[in-house]
Motif scaffolding. Structure first.
Motif, PDB file in Angstrom:
ATOM      1  N   GLN A 176       4.269  10.802   3.574  1.00 43.96           N
ATOM      2  CA  GLN A 176       3.334  10.635   2.255  1.00 43.96           C
ATOM      3  C   GLN A 176       4.232   9.970   0.999  1.00 43.96           C
ATOM      4  O   GLN A 176       5.333  10.393   0.758  1.00 43.96           O
ATOM      5  N   GLY A 177       3.547   9.141   0.373  1.00 41.15           N
ATOM      6  CA  GLY A 177       4.233   8.572  -0.823  1.00 41.15           C
ATOM      7  C   GLY A 177       4.925   7.381  -0.447  1.00 41.15           C
ATOM      8  O   GLY A 177       5.300   6.586  -1.566  1.00 41.15           O
ATOM      9  N   MET A 178       5.183   7.032   0.689  1.00 46.22           N
ATOM     10  CA  MET A 178       5.929   5.761   1.393  1.00 46.22           C
ATOM     11  C   MET A 178       5.222   4.638   0.966  1.00 46.22           C
ATOM     12  O   MET A 178       3.856   4.626   1.220  1.00 46.22           O
ATOM     13  N   GLU A 179       5.868   3.606   0.736  1.00 48.24           N
ATOM     14  CA  GLU A 179       5.294   2.020   0.462  1.00 48.24           C
ATOM     15  C   GLU A 179       5.027   1.291   1.794  1.00 48.24           C
ATOM     16  O   GLU A 179       6.407   1.522   2.449  1.00 48.24           O
ATOM     17  N   LEU A 208      -4.397   5.090   3.623  1.00 46.74           N
ATOM     18  CA  LEU A 208      -3.289   4.311   2.564  1.00 46.74           C
ATOM     19  C   LEU A 208      -4.320   3.856   1.299  1.00 46.74           C
ATOM     20  O   LEU A 208      -5.446   3.760   1.356  1.00 46.74           O
ATOM     21  N   GLN A 209      -3.583   3.633   0.170  1.00 45.25           N
ATOM     22  CA  GLN A 209      -4.385   3.234  -0.954  1.00 45.25           C
ATOM     23  C   GLN A 209      -3.366   2.163  -1.564  1.00 45.25           C
ATOM     24  O   GLN A 209      -2.083   1.952  -1.202  1.00 45.25           O
ATOM     25  N   ASP A 210      -4.022   1.192  -2.390  1.00 40.65           N
ATOM     26  CA  ASP A 210      -3.355   0.137  -3.006  1.00 40.65           C
ATOM     27  C   ASP A 210      -2.081   0.916  -3.723  1.00 40.65           C
ATOM     28  O   ASP A 210      -2.227   1.848  -4.327  1.00 40.65           O
ATOM     29  N   ALA A 211      -1.033   0.194  -3.799  1.00 41.78           N
ATOM     30  CA  ALA A 211       0.320   0.794  -4.410  1.00 41.78           C
ATOM     31  C   ALA A 211       0.198   0.480  -5.704  1.00 41.78           C
ATOM     32  O   ALA A 211       0.813   1.508  -6.419  1.00 41.78           O
ATOM     33  N   LYS A 212      -0.665  -0.123  -6.285  1.00 47.00           N
ATOM     34  CA  LYS A 212      -0.736   0.014  -7.894  1.00 47.00           C
ATOM     35  C   LYS A 212      -2.170   0.643  -8.410  1.00 47.00           C
ATOM     36  O   LYS A 212      -2.505   0.570  -9.306  1.00 47.00           O
ATOM     37  N   GLY A 213      -2.833   1.358  -7.295  1.00 48.09           N
ATOM     38  CA  GLY A 213      -4.070   2.066  -7.782  1.00 48.09           C
ATOM     39  C   GLY A 213      -5.410   1.105  -7.736  1.00 48.09           C
ATOM     40  O   GLY A 213      -6.205   1.709  -8.270  1.00 48.09           O
ATOM     41  N   ARG A 214      -5.293  -0.049  -7.519  1.00 41.63           N
ATOM     42  CA  ARG A 214      -6.329  -0.839  -7.464  1.00 41.63           C
ATOM     43  C   ARG A 214      -7.337  -0.576  -6.150  1.00 41.63           C
ATOM     44  O   ARG A 214      -6.749   0.010  -5.448  1.00 41.63           O
ATOM     45  N   PRO A 215      -8.530  -0.992  -6.393  1.00 41.43           N
ATOM     46  CA  PRO A 215      -9.367  -0.915  -5.115  1.00 41.43           C
ATOM     47  C   PRO A 215      -9.089  -1.690  -4.015  1.00 41.43           C
ATOM     48  O   PRO A 215      -8.476  -2.797  -4.158  1.00 41.43           O
ATOM     49  N   LEU A 216      -8.816  -1.214  -2.895  1.00 40.20           N
ATOM     50  CA  LEU A 216      -8.635  -2.113  -1.727  1.00 40.20           C
ATOM     51  C   LEU A 216      -9.919  -2.863  -1.448  1.00 40.20           C
ATOM     52  O   LEU A 216     -10.930  -2.516  -1.573  1.00 40.20           O
ATOM     53  N   VAL A 233       0.741  -1.316   0.065  1.00 38.97           N
ATOM     54  CA  VAL A 233      -0.019   0.084   0.021  1.00 38.97           C
ATOM     55  C   VAL A 233       0.927   1.175  -0.003  1.00 38.97           C
ATOM     56  O   VAL A 233       2.004   1.065   0.196  1.00 38.97           O
ATOM     57  N   ARG A 234       0.402   2.282  -0.455  1.00 39.71           N
ATOM     58  CA  ARG A 234       0.966   3.508  -0.434  1.00 39.71           C
ATOM     59  C   ARG A 234       0.422   4.581   0.526  1.00 39.71           C
ATOM     60  O   ARG A 234      -0.906   4.697   0.742  1.00 39.71           O
ATOM     61  N   VAL A 235       1.186   5.217   1.261  1.00 41.75           N
ATOM     62  CA  VAL A 235       0.749   6.322   2.148  1.00 41.75           C
ATOM     63  C   VAL A 235       0.096   7.432   1.223  1.00 41.75           C
ATOM     64  O   VAL A 235       1.055   8.222   0.835  1.00 41.75           O
ATOM     65  N   THR A 236      -1.163   7.891   1.350  1.00 41.13           N
ATOM     66  CA  THR A 236      -1.370   8.957   0.356  1.00 41.13           C
ATOM     67  C   THR A 236      -1.788  10.316   1.146  1.00 41.13           C
ATOM     68  O   THR A 236      -1.948  11.301   0.634  1.00 41.13           O
ATOM     69  N   GLU A 237      -1.797  10.258   2.530  1.00 40.87           N
ATOM     70  CA  GLU A 237      -2.028  11.283   3.344  1.00 40.87           C
ATOM     71  C   GLU A 237      -1.528  11.141   4.632  1.00 40.87           C
ATOM     72  O   GLU A 237      -1.894  10.092   5.234  1.00 40.87           O
ATOM     73  N   VAL A 238      -0.902  12.112   5.353  1.00 48.61           N
ATOM     74  CA  VAL A 238      -0.437  11.833   6.653  1.00 48.61           C
ATOM     75  C   VAL A 238      -1.014  13.365   7.443  1.00 48.61           C
ATOM     76  O   VAL A 238      -0.907  14.355   6.875  1.00 48.61           O
TER      77      VAL A 238
END
Ligand code: HEM
Ligand code: FES
Length: 779
Positions: free
Chosen positions: A550-553, A488-496, A471-476
């Motif tokens: 933000q942006g971290m995997e 957190l969102q899926d690292a490849k942008g798919r739905p969780l 997953v990727r951190v999209t907001e802190v």
């Protein structure tokens, strides 16, 4: 006793819980009408059994199917409860012809001396366990390892034969024959018998689980009769080779050594049944697996890129599209199941395919997710004392098929085709599976060593540790003093995956893994977490506070839900202490959307340290009471509990002393009034210097074990080859629950309520022990 199929006296549904009708189901879908119309041999059930029974899971989870003469059981917990109790729910009807033989067919069978009887899977206790123990050795993981090379060699031979083509029926070219060969090797049955056995096993399946016409019955009876006689001649041949290797040779030797346990009748019946048990099951499961993965391209691509995903992907395929979709049991004494009265003799069709997609156990159960961290809980291998002995052989084959195919043919596609299935209640998989690819693109043409460099997975269930999605951190955010908010969102942008109120995820980062409840809106694309900095803790929260940007995997396990909301109560009181607000907010959101009456009590030290206040005030203002210590307002738990109407429920997430106080206050209320979740486990780690060894008697299996000071009860039981589920191993999840018959228990879990502890009839085997080194007796 009346063993005829149970015709209900009055309305068979009278006791069924009238479950949530507000799930947006079609108004014309009257569950009673659907129950009457249910046909296990036709239409929707044959196409997709889990989907065909969704209405039942939601509205009528135990129903009587008139067309079949069976009670159908469709929810995960109910199916597991049936599997768990082999005495009340006897397996004696497991291999019975589900469509009774016509008198003509009976005559034919008789003419062959057909006497199919108890094997293993349909034997009652205590005979079953004695036999299972006597014949278990070949199946334990350590004794299966050496079969890996054989499975791989057979798989490669088949693949080499078609890899330069561009289209193939995988069933015909790989998935039918290899499991049959593997089974015969494992059993020690001479290979020259392959062709004959292959034809017979289809007849056996239709005979046992299908609905042949009267005419077909005759033809099948001839096949089955011949199969029976043939099994007898194979046994005679094998007897001539007393030193032969393989499980059937071992069985034949045990028959000589202990004829009362491994009886003649068993040996003959098993010879016939095991071919189907070991082969058909695995072929069909493997076919379903490729169909499912190639229809879910992202999962296939992920596996090609990272083969370490294979063991869990196999479990998810067994869950989502298993090869055994329904199994049977027979009730031995009047009982109730999920509120439905079942008479003695009632026959049950327990539909694992439906339980495997039950949202009450699997978050977003109807979607396919190879990262699902509890996929291994599927019921496709059954559960309890009869659980599939060969499950680790089936798994091994499926993993090797998938590893070889995804490595050598990553560009494989599903061809356009219509799928056909053999109509029957229990065995499921398409007859053919056409796949295609461009041989010019075979990676091994450029890199020949690719054909040989392979992964090897240890035999056994996959380790939960290996399962995590990126997953990727999209907001802190700063949620409050000392509380970090993350999206957190899926690292490849798919739905969780979807999740339900009370669910948590486990964040794997910086060498730590920590559980956090989900607290965002359930329809938001990302997962919201609120993380309290715990300077006293093991370091996971400090790491996240100090390092996450933000942006971290990151890697994430779950979601899973161990703190479920029962949506049937008439009113709710939700109580949060500090960071315990996270699951409570998700529950409040859910109750609001259901239109249920609820009140939230949120206790904290000071306003500045209380997370999620803005959201609570925006969405739940009329329902919210704040109890803020430094503003002089402490929660009066006595008054809060007293105000709970009859039939209401309390959900609390907070510190230990809050939960203890609520346990005291609800002691006189009905069972199930109070639900709670601790922030974290007590320290359940073992300190061998402080522990004492103890003895445990396993009554059903007739074993006595010593649990050493440095060993958990769970480890000791599992070491004997008995399957006890486990997950957290910290006394949090309740999966390692065992039944206590006698002895004093030192309970160390956070699962059982005080009342449940006092009853002294259950314990969590991963952490709880016998008091003072005493002896305990388990079922
Ligand atoms: C029992 C499924 C592969 C041998 C069972 C049961 C199921 C099952 C549902 C009944 C469980 C219960 O009543 O709780 C499967 C599936 C397989 C598979 C889905 C493949 C994907 C195998 C293989 C072997 C095998 C490869 C042997 C080499 C057995 C035996 C039992 C059994 C001996 C009886 C166990 C007992 O009653 O104690 N299997 N099976 N199975 N299976 Fe399997
Ligand atoms: Fe989770 Fe024991 S394994 S409570």
């Amino acid at each position: 006793s009346h063993k005829r199929s149970a015709q209900p006296q009055a309305c068979p549904f009278s006791g069924a819980p009238a479950d949530s009708a507000e799930h947006g189901s079609c108004p014309v879908s009257d569950p009673f009408a659907l129950a009457r119309a249910f046909d296990a041999f036709d239409g929707p059930y044959q196409l997709d059994p889990a989907e065909a029974l969704r209405w039942s899971r939601d509205q009528l989870p135990v129903f009587y199917a008139e067309t079949l003469g069976y009670w159908v059981v469709t929810r995960y917990d109910d199916i597991k409860a049936v599997f768990r109790d082999g005495i009340l729910f006897s397996p004696r009807n497991v291999l019975e012809k589900i469509t009774p033989a016509t008198p003509e067919a009976m005559e034919v069978l008789k003419s062959y001396g057909y006497a199919m009887n108890r094997t293993m899977v349909n034997e009652d206790e205590p005979a079953h366990m004695e036999r299972r123990r006597a014949l278990m050795d070949h199946f334990i993981p350590a004794n299966l390892e050496h079969h890996q090379e054989m499975v791989r060699r057979l798989t490669r031979e088949k693949m080499d034969a078609f890899i330069d083509e561009d289209r193939v029926d995988l069933v015909e070219s790989l998935l039918y024959e290899v499991p049959l060969n593997v089974a015969l090797h494992f059993l020690g049955v001479p290979e020259d018998e392959i062709a004959v056995l292959r034809n017979f096993s289809v007849a056996h399946s239709v005979n046992t689980w299908g609905k042949p016409t009267d005419e077909q019955q005759i033809a099948i009876a001839h096949d089955v009769g011949q199969f029976w006689q043939y099994a007898g001649t194979v046994i005679e041949k094998m007897k001539a080779e007393p030193e032969g290797t393989g499980w059937m040779h071992e069985t034949i030797r045990k028959n000589v050594e202990m004829p009362d346990v491994v009886t003649d009748s068993y040996v003959h019946s098993m010879m016939m049944a095991i071919i189907v048990a070991a082969h058909e099951t695995t072929s069909l499961a493997s076919t379903n697996m490729f169909k499912t993965l190639l229809s879910n391209r992202e999962a296939w691509d992920d596996i090609c890129a990272d083969p370490s995903l294979i063991p869990n992907a196999v479990e998810e395929c067994l869950r989502f599209a298993g090869s055994i979709v329904a199994w049977r049991r027979q009730v031995t004494a009047p009982t109730t199941l999920n509120g439905v009265d079942l008479p003695e003799g009632a026959k049950l069709l327990i539909v694992q395919a439906s339980g495997n997609q039950d949202e009450r156990h699997f978050e977003g159960g109807d979607s396919f997710d190879i990262y699902r961290d509890n996929a291994v809980d599927h019921l496709t291998f059954g559960y309890g004392s009869h659980q599939c002995m060969g499950k680790n052989i089936g798994r091994m084959e499926m993993r090797i098929f998938l590893e070889e195919m995804s490595r050598r043919l990553p560009h494989l596609r599903l061809a356009e085709q219509d799928f056909t299935y053999l109509p029957n209640t229990s065995f499921r998989g398409p007859d053919h599976l056409w796949v295609e690819w461009d041989p010019e693109l075979n990676p091994e043409r450029a890199q020949p060593q690719l054909a040989h460099d392979h992964q090897r997975f240890p035999v056994g269930a996959p380790s939960r540790r290996d399962i995590a999605r990126k997953v990727r951190v999209t907001e802190v955010r700063q949620e409050a003093d000392g509380i970090l908010g993350l999206t957190l969102q899926d690292a490849k942008g798919r739905p969780l995956p979807r999740w339900s109120a009370g669910a948590h995820v486990e964040l794997v980062a910086g060498g730590y893994d920590r559980k956090y409840s989900l607290c965002g809106r359930s329809d938001a694309p990302g997962y919201d977490l609120a993380i309290l900095r715990e300077d006293e803790g093991r370091g996971g929260s400090r790491y996240l506070h100090d390092s996450v940007q933000q942006g971290m995997e990151l890697r994430l396990r779950g979601p899973s839900n161990l703190f479920r909301l029962d949506e049937e109560a008439c009113a709710y009181v939700l109580i949060a202490g500090g960071i315990g607000i996270t699951p409570i907010l998700a529950m409040a959101d859910r109750l609001k959307s259901l239109g249920k009456p609820y009140a939230i009590h949120y206790c904290g030290r000071s306003r500045a340290t209380m997370a999620l206040m803005e959201r609570l005030q925006a969405d739940h203002s009329g329902h919210l009471s704040l109890h803020i210590k430094d503003e002089g307002a402490r929660a009066d738990l006595t008054a809060i509990v007293a105000a709970l109407p009859e039939g209401g429920q309390i959900y609390c997430c907070g510190p230990e002393r809050m939960i203890t106080a609520l346990e005291d206050l609800t002691a006189e209320r009905p069972e199930g009034t109070l639900h709670f979740e601790h922030f974290s486990a007590h320290d359940t780690g073992l300190d061998p210097d402080k522990e004492t060894a103890f003895e445990v008697e396993l009554v059903d299996s007739g074993l006595t074990l010593n649990v050493a000071a440095d060993q958990t009860l769970l480890d000791a039981i599992q070491a004997t080859g008995i399957d006890v589920a486990s997950d957290c191993c910290e006394g949090l999840c309740g999966s390692c629950d065992v039944t206590v018959l006698d002895g004093d228990i030192d309970h160390r879990d956070s699962v059982l309520s005080r009342r449940e502890r006092a009853a002294n009839n259950r314990m969590m085997s991963c952490c709880s022990r016998a008091k003072n080194g005493g002896r305990i007796k388990l079922a």
